[in-house]
Design a protein around this motif. Structure first.
Motif, PDB file in Angstrom:
ATOM      1  N   THR A  91       5.688   2.244   4.695  1.00 32.24           N
ATOM      2  CA  THR A  91       5.718   3.687   4.500  1.00 32.24           C
ATOM      3  C   THR A  91       5.638   4.384   5.850  1.00 32.24           C
ATOM      4  OG1 THR A  91       4.478   3.348   2.441  1.00 32.24           O
ATOM      5  CG2 THR A  91       4.682   5.599   3.225  1.00 32.24           C
TER       6      THR A  91
ATOM      7  N   TYR B 122       5.039   8.169   7.813  1.00 31.66           N
ATOM      8  CA  TYR B 122       4.538   9.535   7.711  1.00 31.66           C
ATOM      9  C   TYR B 122       4.827  10.276   9.011  1.00 31.66           C
ATOM     10  CZ  TYR B 122       1.746   8.404   3.543  1.00 31.66           C
ATOM     11  OH  TYR B 122       1.326   8.046   2.283  1.00 31.66           O
TER      12      TYR B 122
ATOM     13  N   PHE C 226       4.479  12.542   4.022  1.00 33.28           N
ATOM     14  CA  PHE C 226       5.298  11.390   3.675  1.00 33.28           C
ATOM     15  C   PHE C 226       6.760  11.623   4.050  1.00 33.28           C
ATOM     16  CE2 PHE C 226       6.715   7.838   1.169  1.00 33.28           C
ATOM     17  CZ  PHE C 226       7.905   8.241   0.589  1.00 33.28           C
TER      18      PHE C 226
ATOM     19  N   GLN D   1       9.640   5.492   2.086  1.00 31.04           N
ATOM     20  CA  GLN D   1       8.971   4.223   1.780  1.00 31.04           C
ATOM     21  C   GLN D   1      10.008   3.207   1.334  1.00 31.04           C
ATOM     22  OE1 GLN D   1       6.487   3.625  -1.936  1.00 31.04           O
ATOM     23  NE2 GLN D   1       4.854   3.427  -0.428  1.00 31.04           N
TER      24      GLN D   1
ATOM     25  N   ALA E 160       1.396  -1.098  -2.552  1.00 30.85           N
ATOM     26  CA  ALA E 160       1.642   0.191  -3.186  1.00 30.85           C
ATOM     27  C   ALA E 160       0.468   0.558  -4.085  1.00 30.85           C
ATOM     28  CB  ALA E 160       2.925   0.135  -4.007  1.00 30.85           C
ATOM     29  N   GLY E 161      -0.053   1.758  -3.878  1.00 31.70           N
ATOM     30  CA  GLY E 161      -1.162   2.215  -4.698  1.00 31.70           C
ATOM     31  C   GLY E 161      -2.517   1.764  -4.207  1.00 31.70           C
ATOM     32  N   SER E 162      -2.563   0.987  -3.118  1.00 32.52           N
ATOM     33  CA  SER E 162      -3.848   0.530  -2.595  1.00 32.52           C
ATOM     34  C   SER E 162      -4.556   1.648  -1.870  1.00 32.52           C
ATOM     35  CB  SER E 162      -3.636  -0.643  -1.647  1.00 32.52           C
ATOM     36  OG  SER E 162      -4.819  -0.927  -0.926  1.00 32.52           O
ATOM     37  N   ALA E 163      -5.861   1.730  -2.021  1.00 33.90           N
ATOM     38  CA  ALA E 163      -6.624   2.743  -1.294  1.00 33.90           C
ATOM     39  C   ALA E 163      -7.376   2.143  -0.127  1.00 33.90           C
ATOM     40  CB  ALA E 163      -7.597   3.435  -2.239  1.00 33.90           C
TER      41      ALA E 163
ATOM     42  N   LYS F  56      -6.621   8.545  -7.119  1.00 34.79           N
ATOM     43  CA  LYS F  56      -7.110   8.114  -5.808  1.00 34.79           C
ATOM     44  C   LYS F  56      -7.254   9.310  -4.864  1.00 34.79           C
ATOM     45  CE  LYS F  56      -4.715   3.712  -6.290  1.00 34.79           C
ATOM     46  NZ  LYS F  56      -3.852   4.152  -7.412  1.00 34.79           N
TER      47      LYS F  56
ATOM     48  N   TYR G 274     -11.247   5.526  -6.230  1.00 30.91           N
ATOM     49  CA  TYR G 274     -10.203   5.133  -7.180  1.00 30.91           C
ATOM     50  C   TYR G 274     -10.213   5.995  -8.434  1.00 30.91           C
ATOM     51  CZ  TYR G 274      -8.818   0.865  -4.705  1.00 30.91           C
ATOM     52  OH  TYR G 274      -8.326  -0.021  -3.787  1.00 30.91           O
TER      53      TYR G 274
ATOM     54  N   ASP H  62      -1.182   8.939  -6.295  1.00 28.02           N
ATOM     55  CA  ASP H  62      -1.085   8.256  -7.575  1.00 28.02           C
ATOM     56  C   ASP H  62      -0.771   6.803  -7.234  1.00 28.02           C
ATOM     57  OD1 ASP H  62       0.881   8.791 -10.617  1.00 28.02           O
ATOM     58  OD2 ASP H  62      -0.897   7.593 -10.194  1.00 28.02           O
ATOM     59  N   ILE H  63       0.428   6.313  -7.537  1.00 20.70           N
ATOM     60  CA  ILE H  63       0.797   4.953  -7.144  1.00 20.70           C
ATOM     61  C   ILE H  63       1.684   4.968  -5.911  1.00 20.70           C
ATOM     62  CG2 ILE H  63       0.593   4.049  -9.472  1.00 20.70           C
ATOM     63  CD1 ILE H  63       3.685   4.172  -9.618  1.00 20.70           C
ATOM     64  N   GLY H  64       2.061   6.153  -5.474  1.00 21.09           N
ATOM     65  CA  GLY H  64       2.977   6.242  -4.339  1.00 21.09           C
ATOM     66  C   GLY H  64       2.306   6.791  -3.099  1.00 21.09           C
ATOM     67  N   GLU H  65       3.021   7.688  -2.447  1.00 19.57           N
ATOM     68  CA  GLU H  65       2.546   8.180  -1.166  1.00 19.57           C
ATOM     69  C   GLU H  65       1.316   9.063  -1.299  1.00 19.57           C
ATOM     70  OE1 GLU H  65       5.241   9.228  -2.734  1.00 19.57           O
ATOM     71  OE2 GLU H  65       5.631  11.350  -2.348  1.00 19.57           O
ATOM     72  N   GLN H  66       0.616   9.223  -0.165  1.00 13.04           N
ATOM     73  CA  GLN H  66      -0.537  10.103  -0.119  1.00 13.04           C
ATOM     74  C   GLN H  66      -0.082  11.527   0.214  1.00 13.04           C
ATOM     75  OE1 GLN H  66      -4.062   8.648   2.015  1.00 13.04           O
ATOM     76  NE2 GLN H  66      -2.980   6.726   2.262  1.00 13.04           N
TER      77      GLN H  66
END
Lengths: 111, 110
Positions: free
Chosen positions: A34, A36, A46, A49, A93-96, B31, B50, B95-99
């Motif tokens: 990704t 930015y 963004f 991606q 993807a979706g990881s924090a 998130k 989360y 969500d599941i994509g970009e911040q």
């Protein structure tokens, strides 16, 4: 964690195509790439991606070779307003928890 | 456009004061994140969540604390501000994509 390496800075001129390459040698199977963009005193925004091959949207293209150990962000016909810091991230993807922005590439566009 | 808000945008405060930086999003994202960034430097993740009642510390150790009682709200608190806390604090959600990032709060502790 997949670490990324980018050039610290780049210079270009208005109307040129700019390519910023990011190295991520230990990218994992589930990782996405990704990019930015960040202007001074603002939060990152963004850009694009991708997972593999090529992705294109209205502002940029992202090229990812088959081994996925690097990626190249391509900005067509840049303008002065593209002067910013560009970050390459590699994460699931979706990881924090595994998001590392790194130092980014400071792109300066001249008239 | 992303609907994520941070208040205040700028805050100058004396040492020892308790402060809370507000962050709200109207996108229903599960998130949420807090980053700290000094001028011209990298962003460092200091907290993330989360979902409701879920908070974790990020890669950069921080004396701040966070709470997530409602999906849309993710405030950050410093119990006793110090000059070393001077920085820009950026909130984000995904969500599941970009911040999606808020405009940031620039904190100065005297």
């Amino acid at each position: 964690l997949a670490k990324t390496t980018q050039p610290i800075s780049m210079d270009s001129y208005e109307g040129q195509e700019v390519n910023i390459t990011c190295s991520h040698n230990n990218i994992a199977t589930n990782d996405y790439i990704t990019w930015y963009q960040q202007f001074p005193s603002q939060g990152p925004r963004f850009i694009i991606q991708g997972y593999k091959t090529k992705v294109t949207n209205e502002v940029a293209s992202l090229f990812i070779p088959a081994d996925r150990k690097s990626s190249t962000l391509s900005l067509p016909r840049v303008s002065l307003s593209d002067t910013a810091v560009y970050y390459c991230l590699v994460a699931v993807a979706g990881s924090a928890s595994k998001i590392i922005f790194g130092s980014g590439t400071r792109l300066s566009i001249r008239p | 456009e992303a609907d994520i808000y941070q208040t205040p945008r700028y805050l100058v405060i004396g040492t020892g004061k308790k402060i809370t930086l507000e962050c709200s999003q109207t996108m229903g994202h599960d998130k949420m994140y807090w980053y700290q960034q000094d001028p011209g430097m990298e962003l460092h993740l200091i907290h993330y969540s989360y979902g409701v009642n879920s908070t974790e510390k990020g890669d950069l150790s921080s004396e701040s604390t966070v709470s997530r009682i409602r999906t849309e709200h993710f405030p950050l608190t410093l119990e006793s501000a110090r000059p070393s806390h001077t920085s820009q604090y950026l909130c984000a959600s995904s969500d599941i994509g970009e911040q999606f990032f808020g405009p940031g709060t620039r904190l100065t502790v005297l």
